[in-house]
Motif scaffolding. Structure first.
Motif, PDB file in Angstrom:
ATOM      1  N   VAL A 479       0.718   1.329  -2.702  1.00 58.73           N
ATOM      2  CA  VAL A 479      -0.445   1.950  -2.055  1.00 58.73           C
ATOM      3  C   VAL A 479      -0.652   1.374  -0.648  1.00 58.73           C
ATOM      4  O   VAL A 479      -0.738   2.115   0.329  1.00 58.73           O
ATOM      5  CB  VAL A 479      -1.722   1.777  -2.902  1.00 58.73           C
ATOM      6  CG1 VAL A 479      -2.924   2.381  -2.187  1.00 58.73           C
ATOM      7  CG2 VAL A 479      -1.537   2.423  -4.268  1.00 58.73           C
ATOM      8  N   ARG A 480      -0.681   0.038  -0.557  1.00 58.65           N
ATOM      9  CA  ARG A 480      -0.858  -0.553   0.778  1.00 58.65           C
ATOM     10  C   ARG A 480       0.353  -0.256   1.655  1.00 58.65           C
ATOM     11  O   ARG A 480       0.225   0.016   2.845  1.00 58.65           O
ATOM     12  CB  ARG A 480      -1.094  -2.066   0.649  1.00 58.65           C
ATOM     13  CG  ARG A 480      -2.485  -2.377   0.109  1.00 58.65           C
ATOM     14  CD  ARG A 480      -2.824  -3.851   0.203  1.00 58.65           C
ATOM     15  NE  ARG A 480      -1.914  -4.702  -0.540  1.00 58.65           N
ATOM     16  CZ  ARG A 480      -1.192  -5.688  -0.008  1.00 58.65           C
ATOM     17  NH1 ARG A 480      -1.293  -5.962   1.282  1.00 58.65           N
ATOM     18  NH2 ARG A 480      -0.403  -6.407  -0.758  1.00 58.65           N
ATOM     19  N   LEU A 481       1.527  -0.286   1.042  1.00 58.25           N
ATOM     20  CA  LEU A 481       2.763   0.013   1.777  1.00 58.25           C
ATOM     21  C   LEU A 481       2.711   1.422   2.382  1.00 58.25           C
ATOM     22  O   LEU A 481       2.902   1.613   3.576  1.00 58.25           O
ATOM     23  CB  LEU A 481       3.955  -0.109   0.822  1.00 58.25           C
ATOM     24  CG  LEU A 481       5.331   0.175   1.401  1.00 58.25           C
ATOM     25  CD1 LEU A 481       5.820  -1.023   2.207  1.00 58.25           C
ATOM     26  CD2 LEU A 481       6.352   0.474   0.303  1.00 58.25           C
ATOM     27  N   LEU A 482       2.420   2.407   1.533  1.00 55.77           N
ATOM     28  CA  LEU A 482       2.436   3.796   1.999  1.00 55.77           C
ATOM     29  C   LEU A 482       1.299   4.070   2.986  1.00 55.77           C
ATOM     30  O   LEU A 482       1.484   4.802   3.958  1.00 55.77           O
ATOM     31  CB  LEU A 482       2.357   4.768   0.811  1.00 55.77           C
ATOM     32  CG  LEU A 482       3.607   4.825  -0.078  1.00 55.77           C
ATOM     33  CD1 LEU A 482       3.360   5.719  -1.287  1.00 55.77           C
ATOM     34  CD2 LEU A 482       4.828   5.315   0.703  1.00 55.77           C
ATOM     35  N   CYS A 483       0.123   3.481   2.742  1.00 58.73           N
ATOM     36  CA  CYS A 483      -0.984   3.675   3.700  1.00 58.73           C
ATOM     37  C   CYS A 483      -0.578   3.147   5.075  1.00 58.73           C
ATOM     38  O   CYS A 483      -0.929   3.716   6.103  1.00 58.73           O
ATOM     39  CB  CYS A 483      -2.257   2.972   3.223  1.00 58.73           C
ATOM     40  SG  CYS A 483      -3.089   3.866   1.901  1.00 58.73           S
ATOM     41  N   ASP A 484       0.198   2.075   5.094  1.00 54.79           N
ATOM     42  CA  ASP A 484       0.655   1.524   6.371  1.00 54.79           C
ATOM     43  C   ASP A 484       1.751   2.395   6.988  1.00 54.79           C
ATOM     44  O   ASP A 484       1.795   2.581   8.205  1.00 54.79           O
ATOM     45  CB  ASP A 484       1.157   0.087   6.181  1.00 54.79           C
ATOM     46  CG  ASP A 484       1.330  -0.608   7.515  1.00 54.79           C
ATOM     47  OD1 ASP A 484       0.309  -0.976   8.117  1.00 54.79           O
ATOM     48  OD2 ASP A 484       2.484  -0.745   7.990  1.00 54.79           O
ATOM     49  N   VAL A 485       2.612   2.941   6.143  1.00 58.23           N
ATOM     50  CA  VAL A 485       3.673   3.825   6.649  1.00 58.23           C
ATOM     51  C   VAL A 485       3.054   5.028   7.370  1.00 58.23           C
ATOM     52  O   VAL A 485       3.560   5.482   8.397  1.00 58.23           O
ATOM     53  CB  VAL A 485       4.607   4.288   5.498  1.00 58.23           C
ATOM     54  CG1 VAL A 485       5.495   5.446   5.930  1.00 58.23           C
ATOM     55  CG2 VAL A 485       5.471   3.129   4.993  1.00 58.23           C
ATOM     56  N   LEU A 486       1.930   5.527   6.862  1.00 58.90           N
ATOM     57  CA  LEU A 486       1.266   6.685   7.468  1.00 58.90           C
ATOM     58  C   LEU A 486       0.994   6.454   8.957  1.00 58.90           C
ATOM     59  O   LEU A 486       1.090   7.370   9.764  1.00 58.90           O
ATOM     60  CB  LEU A 486      -0.080   6.974   6.781  1.00 58.90           C
ATOM     61  CG  LEU A 486      -0.030   7.391   5.316  1.00 58.90           C
ATOM     62  CD1 LEU A 486      -1.440   7.627   4.794  1.00 58.90           C
ATOM     63  CD2 LEU A 486       0.829   8.633   5.147  1.00 58.90           C
ATOM     64  N   ASP A 487       0.663   5.212   9.308  1.00 61.19           N
ATOM     65  CA  ASP A 487       0.362   4.889  10.709  1.00 61.19           C
ATOM     66  C   ASP A 487       1.614   4.788  11.568  1.00 61.19           C
ATOM     67  O   ASP A 487       1.525   4.622  12.776  1.00 61.19           O
ATOM     68  CB  ASP A 487      -0.388   3.546  10.789  1.00 61.19           C
ATOM     69  CG  ASP A 487      -1.775   3.643  10.170  1.00 61.19           C
ATOM     70  OD1 ASP A 487      -2.313   4.761  10.096  1.00 61.19           O
ATOM     71  OD2 ASP A 487      -2.308   2.588   9.764  1.00 61.19           O
ATOM     72  N   ARG A 488       2.778   4.817  10.949  1.00 63.72           N
ATOM     73  CA  ARG A 488       4.018   4.641  11.712  1.00 63.72           C
ATOM     74  C   ARG A 488       4.826   5.923  11.841  1.00 63.72           C
ATOM     75  O   ARG A 488       5.809   5.965  12.579  1.00 63.72           O
ATOM     76  CB  ARG A 488       4.916   3.590  11.040  1.00 63.72           C
ATOM     77  CG  ARG A 488       4.294   2.208  11.020  1.00 63.72           C
ATOM     78  CD  ARG A 488       5.161   1.218  10.277  1.00 63.72           C
ATOM     79  NE  ARG A 488       4.405   0.030   9.938  1.00 63.72           N
ATOM     80  CZ  ARG A 488       4.376  -1.080  10.688  1.00 63.72           C
ATOM     81  NH1 ARG A 488       5.070  -1.149  11.792  1.00 63.72           N
ATOM     82  NH2 ARG A 488       3.645  -2.113  10.321  1.00 63.72           N
ATOM     83  N   LEU A 489       4.480   6.958  11.086  1.00 65.16           N
ATOM     84  CA  LEU A 489       5.302   8.180  11.080  1.00 65.16           C
ATOM     85  C   LEU A 489       5.211   8.931  12.412  1.00 65.16           C
ATOM     86  O   LEU A 489       4.217   8.862  13.098  1.00 65.16           O
ATOM     87  CB  LEU A 489       4.873   9.096   9.932  1.00 65.16           C
ATOM     88  CG  LEU A 489       5.248   8.617   8.534  1.00 65.16           C
ATOM     89  CD1 LEU A 489       4.645   9.530   7.475  1.00 65.16           C
ATOM     90  CD2 LEU A 489       6.772   8.574   8.344  1.00 65.16           C
TER      91      LEU A 489
END
Ligand code: BES
Ligand code: ZN
Ligand code: ZN
Length: 489
Positions: A479-489
């Motif tokens: 969850v924390r991983l994917l929420c952070d990925v959202l900011d990098r896409l």
């Protein structure tokens, strides 16, 4: 509630003030904090080394009822994960003492040569994640979580980081939601029930929800997914959650493996293998919770969560080893082993999602193979992708959140291992060596040209032992991983 505070500790009464302390250096510019630290060091039993703990009561120079000093060890060894763990430990200790609130001092960023935002983020996370108890199934609730968690910072730092506590709280609430679903027993989250649990949460944030039932799946031609569900008398579901903000420029599909119990099917697992198989829906839990958090955070990206939910059981109606089924994509699969079921439900979900949503990026999350746990251990997820930039984004998020990831190879020639004499492909590779890789290669046959990554979370999704900011059970990994990925896409 998470908060930043800069109130005067000499005057403000708090139940507990926690001060992290280094063994070889003063890490506070604030005079009150540095003199308290000195005072703690006068006690023989406290040196500020790691795991060191000292509690002083009723100090005259400060209003807090108790001051707890936590050792950090040497200053040059301190990183964001140690701060995250220390904040987690502070909260856990206060829960054990039956307190309702805590104030945790944030060390000076200059003294530690760290970035202040990173420090605050990590400490908020550790504290918030630690403030969780899974006692849904206990008649007697022995402990309760803290009502308020404050981080003590300078007034300037507090005003510049006002946005952080609500953001971190939203993300960590997602992790906790996923943890609860993962820890829940399989009898309370069979596919239909699990879909309803997710639906209840998704409604609160107004996600668009679509649920395909068994009839829809039959009509749609989801042969691989249905083959896995065939042995259970709890019918499968394909759940689609959609978050579609206006003016979104990018789209992301997240697919999560949702096997609510993996018995292995006719290739039934031995006793040791069955242990923990209620957690085989951790991918789906993390994906659903990520969508819910992303909606609360008002992410700018269109995100679609696709959750194949099935129970893998043996019975008279179960799929047999050697059966051949037709996938949603049209390819046929020989089911060499009914325990390699995750890849079967994933390929139908992935094919459907790509056809319907044509996303810019697709990431799937799955407790896919025991082999990945053998390769990377219980705390690190395997990343599989052909796309170097997507790998870099996920790896960077892994470092930032400490949901650790390691990139694994996808060698073209290993695809040979998936050959079937009778069908287009076999779900059981010809060897058990490289099992995490052959599983990922199997998925890769169904992603076409879509920018895709697969994350195998079989190791880190679940922990038998409590950690610094996670109790035993589901970890909410992803969850924390994917929420952070959202900011990098
Ligand atoms: N759910 C398991 C993978 C797993 C194992 C998750 C341990 C968490 C902890 C998966 O469905 C499975 O059984 N995979 C088999 C594949 C094999 C039959 C090709 C495995 O890993 O042994
Ligand atoms: Zn299995
Ligand atoms: Zn499984």
């Amino acid at each position: 509630m998470l908060k930043l505070t800069s109130s005067d500790i000499k005057k403000t009464v708090f139940e507990a003030l926690v001060i992290p302390v280094c063994e070889d250096k003063n890490i506070y510019e604030d005079l009150a904090l540095s003199s308290l630290t000195k005072k703690a060091m006068l006690h023989k039993e406290f040196r500020g080394v790691k795991e060191n703990e000292l509690i002083l009561y009723n100090l005259t120079e400060i209003a807090a009822e108790r001051v707890m000093f936590l050792g950090l060890g040497k200053a040059d060894k301190i990183d964001h994960e140690l701060l995250r763990s220390t904040a987690g430990k502070a909260v856990r200790t206060c829960i054990d003492k039956d307190l309702a609130e805590v104030v945790i001092a944030v060390p000076s960023a200059d003294a530690l040569h760290m970035d202040v935002t990173t420090m605050i983020e990590a400490m908020l996370e550790g504290a918030c994640l630690s403030n969780h108890i899974f006692d849904m199934y206990k008649q007697e609730k022995k402990q309760s979580v803290l009502q308020n968690i404050h981080l003590l910072v300078t007034p300037d730092t507090a005003s510049r980081h006002k946005y952080l506590p609500p953001k971190i709280e939203t993300i960590c609430r997602g992790s906790i939601l996923a943890r609860n679903w993962v820890s829940m027993p399989a009898n309370d989250k069979r596919p239909e029930a699990f879909a309803r649990l997710i639906e209840n949460e998704a409604r609160k944030v107004k996600l668009k929800i679509e649920i395909l039932d068994e009839k829809d799946l039959q009509k749609g031609g989801f042969g691989a997914l249905l083959a896995v569900a065939a042995g259970s008398d709890s019918k499968p579901r394909l759940m689609v959650l959609e978050y579609d903000p206006r003016s979104a420029k990018k789209s992301l599909v997240l697919v999560g493996k949702g096997v609510t119990f993996d018995s292995g099917g006719i290739n039934i697992k031995p006793t040791e293998g069955l242990d923990g198989m209620k957690t085989d829906m951790s991918g789906a839990a993390a994906v659903a919770a990520t969508l819910i958090s992303a909606a609360r955070l008002k992410s700018g990206i269109k995100i679609i969560g696709v959750l194949p939910l099935v129970e893998n059981m043996p019975s008279g109606s179960a799929t047999r080893p050697g059966d051949i089924v037709k996938t949603y994509a049209g390819k046929t699969v020989e089911i060499g082993n009914t325990d390699a079921e995750g890849r079967l439900i994933l390929i139908d979900a992935i094919s459907y999602a790509i056809e319907k949503y044509k996303p810019d990026t697709l990431i799937d999350l799955a407790t896919l193979t025991g082999a990945c746990v053998v390769a990377l251990g219980e705390k690190i997820a395997g990343i599989f992708t052909f796309d170097d930039s997507l790998a870099a984004e996920i790896l960077a998020s892994g470092q930032k959140t400490f949901e650790r990831c390691w990139r694994m190879p996808l060698p073209e020639d290993y695809k040979e291992l998936l050959k079937s004499d009778f069908a287009d492909i076999n779900n059981m590779p010809g060897t058990r060596y490289g099992g995490a890789i052959t599983a990922a290669l199997f998925l890769s046959e169904f992603v076409g040209n879509t920018r895709w990554a697969h994350i195998d979370i079989a190791g880190p999704a679940y922990s038998k032992k409590a950690g610094a900011y996670c109790t035993a059970g589901g970890t909410g990994f992803g969850v924390r991983l994917l929420c952070d990925v959202l900011d990098r896409l």
